[in-house]
Write a protein that holds these residues in place. Structure first.
Motif, short mmCIF file in Angstrom:
data_model
loop_
_atom_site.label_atom_id
_atom_site.label_comp_id
_atom_site.label_asym_id
_atom_site.label_seq_id
_atom_site.Cartn_x
_atom_site.Cartn_y
_atom_site.Cartn_z
N PRO A 1 0.81 -1.23 0.00
CA PRO A 1 0.00 0.00 0.00
C PRO A 1 0.84 1.27 0.00
N GLN A 2 2.08 1.18 0.47
CA GLN A 2 2.95 2.36 0.49
C GLN A 2 3.39 2.79 -0.91
N VAL A 3 3.15 1.94 -1.90
CA VAL A 3 3.36 2.38 -3.28
C VAL A 3 2.01 2.42 -4.01
N GLY B 1 10.22 4.96 12.84
CA GLY B 1 9.70 5.89 11.86
C GLY B 1 9.07 5.12 10.71
N CYS B 2 8.56 5.86 9.73
CA CYS B 2 7.86 5.23 8.61
C CYS B 2 8.11 6.06 7.36
N LEU B 3 8.40 5.39 6.26
CA LEU B 3 8.65 6.11 5.00
C LEU B 3 7.42 6.91 4.56
N SER B 4 6.25 6.51 5.05
CA SER B 4 5.02 7.23 4.69
C SER B 4 4.69 8.36 5.65
N GLN C 1 5.98 -6.49 12.49
CA GLN C 1 4.72 -5.94 13.03
C GLN C 1 4.36 -4.65 12.30
N HIS C 2 5.35 -3.78 12.10
CA HIS C 2 5.11 -2.50 11.42
C HIS C 2 4.57 -2.74 10.00
N GLU C 3 5.23 -3.65 9.26
CA GLU C 3 4.83 -3.87 7.86
C GLU C 3 3.49 -4.60 7.77
N ASP D 1 1.11 -4.44 9.93
CA ASP D 1 0.10 -3.43 10.29
C ASP D 1 -0.30 -2.59 9.08
N HIS D 2 0.69 -2.22 8.24
CA HIS D 2 0.36 -1.46 7.03
C HIS D 2 -0.69 -2.18 6.20
N LEU D 3 -0.61 -3.50 6.15
CA LEU D 3 -1.51 -4.28 5.29
C LEU D 3 -2.94 -4.28 5.86
#
Ligand code: ZN
Length: 214
Positions: A72-74, A125-128, A167-169, A171-173
């Protein structure tokens, strides 16, 4: 599974993104694609397109640079993410944060559950969400289930920094950003991070900014 002659809408979208070479554009907070959740991957991209998409995710993660990137980040609402962390950190940071090298991995349809009750709180942190970091208390160990890019089952326990990354990645999904789980009083701009909060652990930041650690 679509035949080569009937491309799915997601395949069309990915083809369009891959039409230009180089890193993909990383979507930033405020874009609904980061909040809507994702479709399970069930062959919406044929194996060749999937491989090209994974290469592009990896290239984009390296270029950023980051240690993980979710589809989703792209702008692609599919349950796929990549992770990789060479962990170029000093020994004291490696010990305090469990930041050990994580080889490149593709997570397809991942889910996690806690292993034990221990929690670990560190700045992330997060690239988004460029320019900011905040402390997130996460499960110290998680069991990750899902598949790899070839459809083989994955069932593995992650600890240390790699547990934080998965966990971070994942969670993005599910449409969750790290800020949803963060101690908001810890929110720090990159300039403040560089000037004040480079310690291996966030105790000093917690005392100065007034937030709780587990
Ligand atoms: Zn992120």
């Amino acid at each position: 599974m679509a035949s080569p002659h009937e491309r799915t809408p997601l395949a069309e979208l990915v083809e369009e993104l891959l039409a230009t070479d180089g890193p993909l554009t990383v979507v930033v907070a405020g874009d609904p694609v980061l909040r809507r959740g994702t479709e399970r991957f069930e062959g919406q991209l044929d194996p060749t397109l999937l491989a090209r998409f994974i290469d592009a995710l990896r290239l984009t993660m390296h270029a950023a640079p980051g240690v993980g990137l979710a589809a989703p980040q792209v702008g692609v609402p599919l349950r796929i993410a990549v992770i990789e962390d060479p962990a170029p950190v000093p020994e004291e940071v490696r010990l305090a944060r469990g930041r050990v090298p994580q080889p490149f991995r593709v997570l397809v349809n991942p889910s996690y559950e806690p292993v034990g009750t221990a929690r670990a709180a560190f700045f992330e942190g997060c690239l988004s969400v460029p320019g900011w970091q905040a402390v997130v208390a996460r499960h110290a160990a998680v069991r990750l289930t899902g598949e790899d890019e070839r459809g083989r089952a994955v069932d593995e326990v992650f600890t240390g920094w790699p547990a934080r990354i998965v966990q971070h990645e994942t969670d993005h999904l599910d449409g969750t950003l790290y800020l949803d789980r963060a101690e908001l009083r810890s929110l720090s701009a990159n300039q403040a991070m560089a000037g004040r909060w480079t310690q291996p652990t966030p105790e000093e930041a917690a005392a100065s900014l007034g937030f709780e650690l587990p």
